[in-house]
Scaffold this motif. Sequence first.
Motif, mmCIF file in Angstrom:
data_model
loop_
_atom_site.group_PDB
_atom_site.id
_atom_site.type_symbol
_atom_site.label_atom_id
_atom_site.label_comp_id
_atom_site.label_asym_id
_atom_site.label_seq_id
_atom_site.Cartn_x
_atom_site.Cartn_y
_atom_site.Cartn_z
ATOM 1 N N GLY A 54 0.793 -1.227 0.000
ATOM 2 C CA GLY A 54 0.000 0.000 0.000
ATOM 3 C C GLY A 54 0.823 1.274 0.000
ATOM 4 N N LEU A 55 1.960 1.264 -0.664
ATOM 5 C CA LEU A 55 2.852 2.426 -0.693
ATOM 6 C C LEU A 55 2.493 3.326 -1.882
ATOM 7 N N LEU A 56 1.412 4.069 -1.737
ATOM 8 C CA LEU A 56 0.909 4.904 -2.820
ATOM 9 C C LEU A 56 1.921 5.945 -3.281
ATOM 10 N N GLU A 57 2.622 6.564 -2.345
ATOM 11 C CA GLU A 57 3.589 7.606 -2.704
ATOM 12 C C GLU A 57 4.683 7.033 -3.609
ATOM 13 N N TYR A 58 5.130 5.830 -3.296
ATOM 14 C CA TYR A 58 6.166 5.194 -4.112
ATOM 15 C C TYR A 58 5.639 4.920 -5.518
ATOM 16 N N LEU A 59 4.432 4.398 -5.610
ATOM 17 C CA LEU A 59 3.852 4.106 -6.920
ATOM 18 C C LEU A 59 3.759 5.366 -7.769
ATOM 19 N N LEU A 60 3.264 6.439 -7.197
ATOM 20 C CA LEU A 60 3.130 7.688 -7.942
ATOM 21 C C LEU A 60 4.493 8.272 -8.311
ATOM 22 N N ALA A 61 5.462 8.177 -7.421
ATOM 23 C CA ALA A 61 6.790 8.744 -7.667
ATOM 24 C C ALA A 61 7.575 7.974 -8.724
ATOM 25 N N THR A 62 7.204 6.720 -8.979
ATOM 26 C CA THR A 62 7.929 5.911 -9.963
ATOM 27 C C THR A 62 7.168 5.804 -11.285
ATOM 28 N N TRP A 63 6.084 6.535 -11.407
ATOM 29 C CA TRP A 63 5.278 6.579 -12.623
ATOM 30 C C TRP A 63 5.768 7.759 -13.448
ATOM 31 N N HIS A 64 6.030 7.566 -14.728
ATOM 32 C CA HIS A 64 6.507 8.652 -15.583
ATOM 33 C C HIS A 64 5.438 9.745 -15.681
ATOM 34 N N ALA A 65 5.869 10.988 -15.649
ATOM 35 C CA ALA A 65 4.948 12.131 -15.660
ATOM 36 C C ALA A 65 4.015 12.127 -16.869
ATOM 37 N N SER A 66 4.435 11.547 -17.986
ATOM 38 C CA SER A 66 3.608 11.537 -19.195
ATOM 39 C C SER A 66 2.379 10.646 -19.076
ATOM 40 N N SER A 67 2.381 9.715 -18.136
ATOM 41 C CA SER A 67 1.255 8.782 -18.018
ATOM 42 C C SER A 67 0.752 8.601 -16.591
ATOM 43 N N ALA A 68 1.344 9.300 -15.641
ATOM 44 C CA ALA A 68 0.966 9.129 -14.231
ATOM 45 C C ALA A 68 -0.428 9.674 -13.956
ATOM 46 N N PRO A 69 -1.190 8.943 -13.162
ATOM 47 C CA PRO A 69 -2.484 9.482 -12.750
ATOM 48 C C PRO A 69 -2.242 10.589 -11.720
ATOM 49 N N GLY A 70 -3.132 11.536 -11.668
ATOM 50 C CA GLY A 70 -2.978 12.606 -10.686
ATOM 51 C C GLY A 70 -3.167 12.107 -9.270
ATOM 52 N N ASP A 71 -3.983 11.072 -9.141
ATOM 53 C CA ASP A 71 -4.306 10.503 -7.832
ATOM 54 C C ASP A 71 -4.389 8.995 -8.015
ATOM 55 N N LEU A 72 -4.235 8.285 -6.924
ATOM 56 C CA LEU A 72 -4.269 6.834 -7.017
ATOM 57 C C LEU A 72 -4.968 6.277 -5.788
ATOM 58 N N GLU A 73 -5.905 5.395 -6.040
ATOM 59 C CA GLU A 73 -6.601 4.705 -4.963
ATOM 60 C C GLU A 73 -6.523 3.214 -5.265
ATOM 61 N N LEU A 74 -6.096 2.436 -4.284
ATOM 62 C CA LEU A 74 -5.951 1.001 -4.494
ATOM 63 C C LEU A 74 -7.210 0.275 -4.032
ATOM 64 N N PRO A 75 -7.747 -0.588 -4.890
ATOM 65 C CA PRO A 75 -8.919 -1.364 -4.492
ATOM 66 C C PRO A 75 -8.517 -2.427 -3.462
ATOM 67 N N PRO A 76 -9.500 -2.934 -2.741
ATOM 68 C CA PRO A 76 -9.190 -3.982 -1.751
ATOM 69 C C PRO A 76 -8.847 -5.300 -2.436
ATOM 70 N N VAL A 77 -7.551 -5.536 -2.593
ATOM 71 C CA VAL A 77 -7.043 -6.724 -3.276
ATOM 72 C C VAL A 77 -5.993 -7.364 -2.387
ATOM 73 N N LYS A 78 -6.005 -8.683 -2.317
ATOM 74 C CA LYS A 78 -4.940 -9.407 -1.630
ATOM 75 C C LYS A 78 -4.032 -9.980 -2.718
ATOM 76 N N TRP A 79 -2.783 -9.485 -2.740
ATOM 77 C CA TRP A 79 -1.821 -9.957 -3.733
ATOM 78 C C TRP A 79 -1.232 -11.277 -3.275
ATOM 79 N N LEU A 80 -1.167 -12.246 -4.198
ATOM 80 C CA LEU A 80 -0.780 -13.611 -3.848
ATOM 81 C C LEU A 80 0.542 -14.068 -4.433
ATOM 82 N N GLY A 81 1.038 -13.406 -5.463
ATOM 83 C CA GLY A 81 2.305 -13.850 -6.034
ATOM 84 C C GLY A 81 2.638 -13.166 -7.340
#
Length: 135
Positions: A54-81
């Motif tokens: 759930g590190l939203l700041e990291y996700l946004l900071a590593t997204w290229h400015a040409s395609s980055a969303p202005g905001d990001l909300e993560l849906p309730p998902v359990k990542w398994l692998g």
Amino acid sequence: MKKTLHPARAACPCESGQSYADCCSLWHAGLPLGVHAPTPEALMRSRYSAYVLGLLEYLLATWHASSAPGDLELPPVKWLGLEVRHAEAVGDAGVVEFVARCRDSQGAQRMHETSRFVRQDGRWYYIDGQMSEAP
């Protein structure tokens, strides 16, 4: 999504076979210090781990400015692998093909994506991804 703490010596969520401290934590903690993932694969793995944690700041900071969303909300998902199928970099362009498994309110899912990355000023950024049917 709430930010999750991950024990440093536990296995890294990206399934690299290393501990979190020796893998994605280097890039998560290093970002404010100017320490960045050295390859498209390392960036993709660290972004997967950021989704898990759930590190939203990291996700946004590593997204290229040409395609980055202005905001990001993560849906309730359990990542398994995560399975990295192919990774390459040629000059300042890179691609990583992977399959990520997760569970959401609809049940188990497999996300098969080929992601594009670009290196700008010596730092890799995620641009976008092309989804495919996961075999």
